[in-house]
Design a protein around this motif. Structure first.
Motif, mmCIF file in Angstrom:
data_model
loop_
_atom_site.group_PDB
_atom_site.id
_atom_site.type_symbol
_atom_site.label_atom_id
_atom_site.label_comp_id
_atom_site.label_asym_id
_atom_site.label_seq_id
_atom_site.Cartn_x
_atom_site.Cartn_y
_atom_site.Cartn_z
ATOM 1 N N ARG A 8 0.836 -1.182 0.000
ATOM 2 C CA ARG A 8 0.000 0.000 0.000
ATOM 3 C C ARG A 8 0.874 1.236 0.000
ATOM 4 N NH1 ARG A 8 -3.848 -0.635 4.631
ATOM 5 N NH2 ARG A 8 -4.589 1.301 3.757
ATOM 6 N N PHE A 67 -8.120 4.546 -3.229
ATOM 7 C CA PHE A 67 -9.084 5.175 -2.339
ATOM 8 C C PHE A 67 -8.812 6.671 -2.266
ATOM 9 C CE2 PHE A 67 -10.729 1.359 -0.299
ATOM 10 C CZ PHE A 67 -9.720 0.443 -0.558
ATOM 11 N N ARG A 94 -3.941 0.423 -2.727
ATOM 12 C CA ARG A 94 -3.722 -0.823 -2.001
ATOM 13 C C ARG A 94 -3.953 -2.019 -2.907
ATOM 14 N NH1 ARG A 94 -7.273 -2.570 1.762
ATOM 15 N NH2 ARG A 94 -6.821 -4.663 2.471
ATOM 16 N N ILE A 131 -7.428 -10.746 -0.144
ATOM 17 C CA ILE A 131 -8.631 -10.246 0.520
ATOM 18 C C ILE A 131 -9.866 -11.039 0.115
ATOM 19 C CG2 ILE A 131 -9.170 -8.478 -1.197
ATOM 20 C CD1 ILE A 131 -9.899 -6.686 1.190
ATOM 21 N N GLU A 141 -13.276 -1.720 4.560
ATOM 22 C CA GLU A 141 -12.454 -1.907 3.365
ATOM 23 C C GLU A 141 -12.802 -0.848 2.319
ATOM 24 O OE1 GLU A 141 -9.969 -3.773 2.505
ATOM 25 O OE2 GLU A 141 -10.009 -3.321 0.356
ATOM 26 N N TRP A 167 -12.078 2.949 4.169
ATOM 27 C CA TRP A 167 -10.729 3.329 4.591
ATOM 28 C C TRP A 167 -9.634 2.515 3.933
ATOM 29 C CZ3 TRP A 167 -13.842 2.346 9.316
ATOM 30 C CH2 TRP A 167 -14.527 3.499 9.702
ATOM 31 N N GLY A 168 -10.007 1.565 3.122
ATOM 32 C CA GLY A 168 -8.986 0.796 2.429
ATOM 33 C C GLY A 168 -8.304 -0.231 3.297
ATOM 34 N N ARG A 169 -8.915 -0.616 4.402
ATOM 35 C CA ARG A 169 -8.399 -1.743 5.174
ATOM 36 C C ARG A 169 -9.583 -2.368 5.889
ATOM 37 N NH1 ARG A 169 -10.201 -0.469 9.304
ATOM 38 N NH2 ARG A 169 -9.549 0.989 10.923
ATOM 39 N N PHE A 170 -9.659 -3.707 5.821
ATOM 40 C CA PHE A 170 -10.863 -4.331 6.366
ATOM 41 C C PHE A 170 -10.800 -4.473 7.872
ATOM 42 C CE2 PHE A 170 -8.749 -8.345 6.934
ATOM 43 C CZ PHE A 170 -7.862 -8.433 5.883
ATOM 44 N N TRP A 171 -9.608 -4.429 8.415
ATOM 45 C CA TRP A 171 -9.514 -4.539 9.869
ATOM 46 C C TRP A 171 -8.308 -3.745 10.347
ATOM 47 C CZ3 TRP A 171 -13.368 -6.324 12.644
ATOM 48 C CH2 TRP A 171 -13.177 -6.480 14.011
#
Ligand code: HEM
Lengths: 526, 357
Positions: free
Chosen positions: A201, A288, A445, A450, B285, B288-292
């Motif tokens: 990222r 994003f 990212r 995922i 996700e 914010w571009g992150r799932f956790w």
């Protein structure tokens, strides 16, 4: 001591001991304790500042609590979720899970291929039981009952010494679901580990009209998992065509949209938009919109009127009305001395006696408020520099009369409205505020794992539903010839105590059984 | 840009919330007197006031439902994007679950605790958490928000009622244990032996199937509880206070019945919470571009999930089934309340959308 009096205990040996540890580890009780430990271990992660989330806050905490902070830091309390103890708990939990699930899977597979156990000899010990008499023969009763039960149950008919019986069981899905759930949790863990290894990222700041190409050099910050080949990033690029924002009158954000024209790795070009919550997806790499701001476009001229710098400089917004601090660095003024203009950009400035401030995030009345520094910007020192801050170690601030600051002097203040050319104090020349460009901060990212995190999570979810909501029931029926030539039918059932559906189900089977038997009879008599 | 219609809707919504609170308060009084009467009269079967409480609860529920609907119309979106809205919706679900339970079984003894806790939460909502209706900031404009938060709201509503039943279970269980200890020897052999045979029957189901050895003893333990509750049914000459309790508890059910009811609701709540967690990760996700990211809110969502998982495990663990397991459900609910109040308001979280402060 003689040999013979040595206690026998050591005979247990390493193997026996290991087996004991394994049996403990895979017991339900230890699994329960580990689950509790996991919940408790996660607590400090919400109470103490965490380095990956907020490193600045950790530094502040350490300054405020030097002694305790130091100890906690050593013990990993500022990065709980990568700490040795947190990892140890969940790894043990998952080892326990494997040890628990594998044998159960084997047993379950076998059970799936086996018939349910024979009917018990006596039914009177079960709470759910019924008794009635019919005219039909015991064998017929058993056959019909088997047909009815067979719709929901795995059932079969048994011929006993003096009776015919049926045994049925349903709810294998309960155990299947339970196993799927636990295995899928293991899958989630593996997928998350893969995600950690394979993800990269980066952040990049892109000005309106400028481009971005997906390679490490184009990022402002970049992190990659150990297994990422940073030379081989997907070669897309894009140009930020436009950025639009929408705010309410009282400065609440309503909508942000960046329009980009993308050049795909295969050369195809298309226009896409990026909004908050709606990342752009370029073949698995997501872009994003994480922030936005203004880049005032300025031209700095030296005392001779020659252009020393011209361009747009991003100023980073720090509040909801976009008060944006920033620095304009001019390394080449034609002489030895370099200058830096540090200050703020205010999109909608309101002038007051104590100074200017921004009152709205949209650029309705943009204003630059700067102060002048002179000396060595330190750009050639080889030390990486923050472009948004002035490294003042080798610089002096210039006063309002154009001299290096001394105590009692008034620091220089240069305020420029849009389109204005303003003289800098002393012989430093002029600065012209030409226009306002917008920039966007983008998070890029790429996480190939995922998808698997999602799939395994959903599998766990489905398994959980199957496990928790499938009733697991056994039903038995026995038909015995009575002395007066009729048939005594006894039905019994067994289930878990929270399952209220067994008795209604037994009643339904009986009703159907009676109906079918009398139907058959009517049929026979005709 | 708040139009007149919005103001009208939102005012009407606020009024109806107060109306619903008034109704719940009346119901609480009626239910409480009913409980007192159950305790007082030896016949104890005149439950007119419970009927009144029930009817008034229905009235409150209808007002409450319309209030939530109007709040949604006022903001032209789902009404659960801040703490106030979350509270009014979650309590609506709790009341709905309570009313729905009555179809299965007479659980009107739960009326007082349910209206009590709902009043408490609504009181906190209108005094501490109230915010004027407004639109969402961009980070919240996502259909995953709708899914994530609506399932979370329903989950909390369901777990609220489950929590109350678990508390009742513990009270009855405690009472039974005390009684069982007192009546030692005077136990009704019939009740005890019936329960014992059932327990061994349950053991059969477990032993020759795939369920682990621990599960066997777990079911057997529940059987033992039946014995103690059977014993409780035989009346020696208890002290007056105990007799009072016993009369109320007669209408509550055995610890096992309560355990069964609490388990069903906790299981539903847990499944919904699991879904909340997954949907939240999908939302994170996209936003914010992150799932956790182990943000405080996420940490607590995880802790709650693990505690309820521990509850489900405890039910199947030797020596932990029954009362001990119920404690896990209670701790889980305490974590939910903590997450909803303290974490929302005081912790520095990017999920901070309480709308207050
Ligand atoms: C990652 C850790 C674990 C989590 C989050 C977890 C979670 C759960 C949950 C939520 C349930 C109830 C739903 C269901 O029946 O499918 C459950 C049941 C069960 N788990 Fe686990 N578990 C974990 C590890 C383990 C381990 C290590 C064992 C073995 C020692 C185990 C054995 C069982 C058994 C036997 C049941 C069935 C209980 C019953 O019949 O009601 N689990 N688990």
């Amino acid at each position: 001591m003689s040999e013979s009096s040595t206690p026998r205990l050591p005979r247990l040996g390493v193997r026996g001991w290991l087996r004991w540890v394994w049996r403990q580890l895979t017991s339900m009780r230890v699994a329960l304790m580990l689950l509790l430990a996991l919940a408790i271990a996660a607590l400090p992660g919400s109470v103490l500042p965490q380095r990956p989330q907020d490193p600045g806050e950790v530094v502040r905490y350490l300054e405020e609590n030097p002694t305790w902070g130091e100890i906690l830091d050593r013990l990993g309390f500022f990065d709980v979720f990568s700490s040795v103890w947190f990892s140890a708990i969940y790894l043990l939990l998952f080892i326990s899970l494997i040890g628990c699930i594998l044998p159960r899977t084997k047993v379950h597979f076998k059970a799936l291929r086996m018939q349910p156990p024979k009917p018990p000899r006596r039914f009177d010990r079960f709470r759910a039981r019924q008794k009635f008499e019919v005219a039909a023969q015991p064998q017929e009763v058993a056959t019909v009952a088997n047909r009815i039960l067979g719709r929901k149950y795995r059932s079969y008919v048994v011929e006993e010494e003096s009776a015919w019986a049926v045994s049925g069981e349903r709810g294998y899905l309960r155990e299947t679901g339970n196993l799927l759930f636990h295995l899928a949790l293991l899958g989630v863990l593996v997928a998350m580990a893969a995600s950690h290894l394979l993800t990269y990222r980066g952040q990049a700041l892109v000005l309106e009209g400028r481009g971005f190409a997906n390679s490490v050099v184009d990022y402002d910050t970049f992190e990659a998992g150990p297994w990422v080949d940073t030379e081989e990033l997907s070669p897309f690029s894009f140009v930020l065509e436009r950025f639009e924002s929408e705010f309410t009158a009282d400065a609440e954000a309503r909508d942000f949209e960046a329009t980009v024209s993308v050049t795909h790795p295969d050369g195809a070009v298309e226009t896409q938009s990026i909004r908050v919550n709606h990342p752009m997806n370029l073949g698995g790499t997501k872009v994003f919109l994480s922030g936005n701001g203004y880049a005032p476009n300025v031209t700095v001229r030296n005392a001779e009127g020659e252009v020393a710098f011209s361009g747009s400089v991003p100023f980073l917004p720090q509040d909801e009305v976009y008060t944006s601090p920033g620095v304009i660095k001019v390394p080449d003024m034609g002489g030895e001395e370099q200058i830096g203009l540090a200050g703020s950009f205010l999109p909608t400035a309101e002038l007051r006696t104590e100074g200017a401030r921004s009152i709205h995030p949209q650029p309705h009345a943009p204003l630059l408020v700067l102060t002048l520094w002179a000396g060595d910007l330190g750009l050639d020192s080889g030390i990486p520099q923050n472009v948004y801050e002035l490294d003042a170690r080798n610089m002096v601030q210039i006063s309002q009369d154009g001299e290096p600051m001394e105590s009692g002097a008034v620091p220089s203040t240069i305020t420029a409205e849009l389109g204005e050319v303003v003289e800098m104090p002393g012989e430093y020349g002029t600065i012209e505020f030409n226009g306002v460009d917008r920039f966007v901060a983008l998070d890029v990212r790429h996480d190939p794992a995922i998808f698997w995190v999602l799939i395994t999570s959903l599998a766990a979810f489905l398994g959980l539903i199957g496990s928790l909501f499938t009733p697991r029931r056994r039903v038995w029926l026995r038909a015995t010839r009575t002395d007066d030539g009729r048939t005594l039918v006894e039905v019994a059932g067994l289930t878990r105590h929270e399952d209220m559906g067994l008795e209604p189900e037994i009643m339904q089977v009986i009703t159907e059984l009676k109906a079918q038997l009398s139907q058959d009879r009517d049929g026979d008599e005709k | 840009m708040i139009s007149e219609a919005i103001v009208t809707y939102s005012n009407a919504s606020d009024m109806l919330i107060y109306g619903a609170m008034a109704a719940y308060a009346v119901a609480l009084i009626a239910f409480s007197i009913d409980l007192a009467r159950l305790a007082d009269r030896s016949s104890g079967n005149n439950r007119k006031l419970a009927g009144v409480g029930q009817a008034v609860t229905w009235v409150g529920f209808l007002m409450h439902g319309v209030a939530v609907l109007l709040r949604g119309l006022a903001v032209s979106r789902v009404p659960w994007a801040n703490m106030y809205e979350f509270a009014i919706t979650a309590t609506l679900i709790a009341v709905a679950v309570y009313l729905g339970l009555q179809v299965l079984r007479d659980m009107r003894v739960l009326g007082a605790p349910v209206t009590g806790i709902v009043l408490l939460i609504l009181g906190a909502a209108v005094t501490l958490f109230y915010v004027d209706p407004r639109d969402l900031v961009p980070a919240l404009q996502n259909y995953w928000l709708i899914i994530h938060v609506s399932i979370a709201t329903i989950s909390v509503g369901v777990l609220t009622v489950a929590f109350l039943i678990s508390v009742l279970q513990l009270i009855v269980d405690k009472h039974d244990r005390v009684r069982a200890a007192e009546d030692k020897g005077a136990a009704s052999t019939q009740g005890a032996s019936a329960a014992a045979t059932d327990a061994s029957g349950a053991a059969t189901l477990a032993s020759d199937s795939t369920v682990s050895a621990e599960a066997v003893s777990a079911t057997a333990t529940t059987g033992v509880e039946t014995i103690s509750s059977a014993q409780a049914g035989t009346d020696a000459a208890p002290a007056k206070g105990k007799r009072t309790w016993q009369r109320i508890l007669k209408h509550v059910g055995t610890p096992q019945q309560l355990e069964g009811a609490a388990f069903r609701l906790n299981a539903i709540g847990f499944v919904l919470w699991t879904f909340t967690l997954i949907a939240g990760a999908i939302w994170a996700e996209e936003a914010w571009g992150r799932f956790w990211g182990w943000d405080p809110k996420e940490v607590w969502t995880f802790i709650i999930w693990v505690v309820y998982a521990a509850y489900l495990h405890a039910r199947a663990t030797r020596g932990w089934a029954g009362a001990r397991a119920a404690w896990f459900a209670i701790i889980g609910y305490a974590c939910i309340i903590f997450n909803y109040t303290i974490v929302n308001v005081f912790f520095n979280s990017i999920h901070a959308y309480s709308g207050i402060g």
